[in-house]
Write a protein that holds these residues in place. Structure first.
Motif, short mmCIF file in Angstrom:
data_model
loop_
_atom_site.label_atom_id
_atom_site.label_comp_id
_atom_site.label_asym_id
_atom_site.label_seq_id
_atom_site.Cartn_x
_atom_site.Cartn_y
_atom_site.Cartn_z
N SER A 197 0.84 -1.20 0.00
CA SER A 197 0.00 0.00 0.00
C SER A 197 0.87 1.25 0.00
O SER A 197 1.85 1.33 0.74
CB SER A 197 -0.92 0.00 1.23
N GLN A 198 0.49 2.23 -0.81
CA GLN A 198 1.30 3.44 -0.97
C GLN A 198 0.63 4.70 -0.45
O GLN A 198 1.16 5.79 -0.64
CB GLN A 198 1.63 3.63 -2.46
N VAL A 199 -0.50 4.58 0.23
CA VAL A 199 -1.31 5.77 0.51
C VAL A 199 -1.14 6.37 1.90
O VAL A 199 -1.46 7.54 2.12
CB VAL A 199 -2.81 5.49 0.28
N MET A 200 -0.65 5.60 2.85
CA MET A 200 -0.56 6.10 4.23
C MET A 200 0.88 6.09 4.70
O MET A 200 1.55 5.05 4.56
CB MET A 200 -1.41 5.23 5.16
N PRO A 201 1.39 7.18 5.25
CA PRO A 201 0.72 8.45 5.60
C PRO A 201 0.85 9.53 4.51
O PRO A 201 0.65 10.71 4.79
CB PRO A 201 1.48 8.88 6.84
N LEU A 202 1.19 9.13 3.28
CA LEU A 202 1.41 10.11 2.21
C LEU A 202 0.15 10.92 1.91
O LEU A 202 0.21 12.15 1.75
CB LEU A 202 1.88 9.40 0.94
N LEU A 203 -0.99 10.24 1.82
CA LEU A 203 -2.24 10.91 1.46
C LEU A 203 -2.61 12.01 2.45
O LEU A 203 -2.86 13.16 2.04
CB LEU A 203 -3.36 9.89 1.32
N PRO A 204 -2.67 11.74 3.76
CA PRO A 204 -3.00 12.84 4.69
C PRO A 204 -1.99 13.98 4.63
O PRO A 204 -2.38 15.16 4.74
CB PRO A 204 -2.97 12.15 6.07
N TYR A 205 -0.71 13.67 4.45
CA TYR A 205 0.31 14.72 4.38
C TYR A 205 0.05 15.65 3.20
O TYR A 205 0.04 16.89 3.36
CB TYR A 205 1.70 14.10 4.27
N LEU A 206 -0.18 15.09 2.02
CA LEU A 206 -0.40 15.93 0.85
C LEU A 206 -1.72 16.69 0.93
O LEU A 206 -1.81 17.84 0.49
CB LEU A 206 -0.35 15.08 -0.42
N LEU A 207 -2.74 16.06 1.50
CA LEU A 207 -4.01 16.76 1.66
C LEU A 207 -3.86 17.94 2.62
O LEU A 207 -4.49 18.99 2.42
CB LEU A 207 -5.08 15.80 2.19
N ALA A 208 -3.01 17.79 3.64
CA ALA A 208 -2.81 18.86 4.60
C ALA A 208 -2.12 20.07 3.99
O ALA A 208 -2.21 21.18 4.52
CB ALA A 208 -2.01 18.36 5.79
N LEU A 209 -1.45 19.89 2.85
CA LEU A 209 -0.81 21.01 2.16
C LEU A 209 -1.80 21.83 1.34
O LEU A 209 -1.46 22.91 0.86
CB LEU A 209 0.31 20.49 1.23
N GLN A 210 -3.01 21.28 1.17
CA GLN A 210 -4.08 21.97 0.45
C GLN A 210 -3.63 22.41 -0.94
O GLN A 210 -3.79 23.56 -1.35
CB GLN A 210 -4.58 23.16 1.28
#
Length: 251
Positions: free
Chosen positions: A151-164
């Motif tokens: 799986s490649q989505v965690m924690p990358l996804l929350p980090y990038l979303l937090a950059l808006q």
């Protein structure tokens, strides 16, 4: 040991690819995220990881070509990709060392966390001064999770979303990291002896059912309530993740 020439595993792999690609075409959810639990439950996580590489890389490159902002993204987020490399090596070492059911349980935990996060859609914001320093730990942990579970989505996804980020930059950034990680997984799985000739052939041949599934999903996207279907798929991922975890804890 799986007999790659037997019809049963071939049919299982083709069906998993078709279903995961259909979901990707209809809802935009990641191909590997949907395919891995189906494959892990049927043939095992060590055997499943090499199979998703070719379809994942192909879909990532197609998305990157149309997203734009490539040079800007590479310059801004190169620490994420660089830090992922030792993380992937560490994760693959764990994958080879621990019980395959434990690795499957780890994948299950990641899927439950990802699907719960996606359903909750929390509003995240990261101060600009923390963007670059956090890329190193986020990249390493994401790589370790990738190496162990695929799986490649965690924690990358929350980090990038937090950059808006705007949609184009977000899509380019996440797919750049995905592609670097997938290429590193090819090297790592090969060194670990998990990337065999038959697995490579099946991964490449999997491009056909993936193309069919994505095409069908995109064709139905305008006719079905995609958001409701997406929530149903996320619920299914939680169920599959729980089953993977239960297989380990219940023996």
């Amino acid at each position: 040991m799986i007999d790659w020439a037997a019809p049963e595993p071939l049919a299982t792999i083709a069906a998993a690819f078709l279903v995961a690609a259909f979901v990707k075409g209809l809802t935009g959810l990641g191909f590997s995220t949907c395919a891995l639990p189906l494959l892990a439950l049927s043939i095992g996580i060590r055997e499943a990881l090499p199979l998703v590489l070719a379809p994942s890389i192909a879909s990532n490159l197609l998305v990157m070509r149309g997203a734009g902002h490539f040079r800007e993204t590479v310059w801004r987020f190169w620490p994420l990709g660089l830090a992922a490399l030792p993380g992937i090596a560490f994760g693959i070492i764990l994958l080879v060392w621990i019980d395959p059911l434990a690795a499957g349980a780890a994948l299950g935990a990641v899927l439950v966390g990802y699907a719960t996060f996606a359903l909750a859609r929390p509003a995240l914001a990261l101060p600009p001064r923390l963007e670059r320093p956090l890329q190193w730990p986020v990249g390493f942990v994401n790589g370790a999770v990738n190496g162990l579970t695929g799986s490649q989505v965690m924690p990358l996804l929350p980090y990038l979303l937090a950059l808006q980020l705007d949609p184009g930059r977000f899509v380019q950034a996440i797919n750049c990291v995905f592609t670097v990680s997938s290429l590193a997984m090819i090297v790592g799985l090969s060194q670990a002896g998990l990337l065999t000739g038959p697995a490579v052939v099946l991964s490449v041949l999997g491009l056909l059912p993936v193309w069919v599934g994505v095409t069908l999903g995109e064709a139905l996207r305008r006719r079905l309530p995609a958001d409701s279907f997406r929530k149903a798929v996320l619920g299914l991922l939680i169920l599959l993740g729980a089953i993977l975890a239960a297989r380990f804890f219940l023996g």
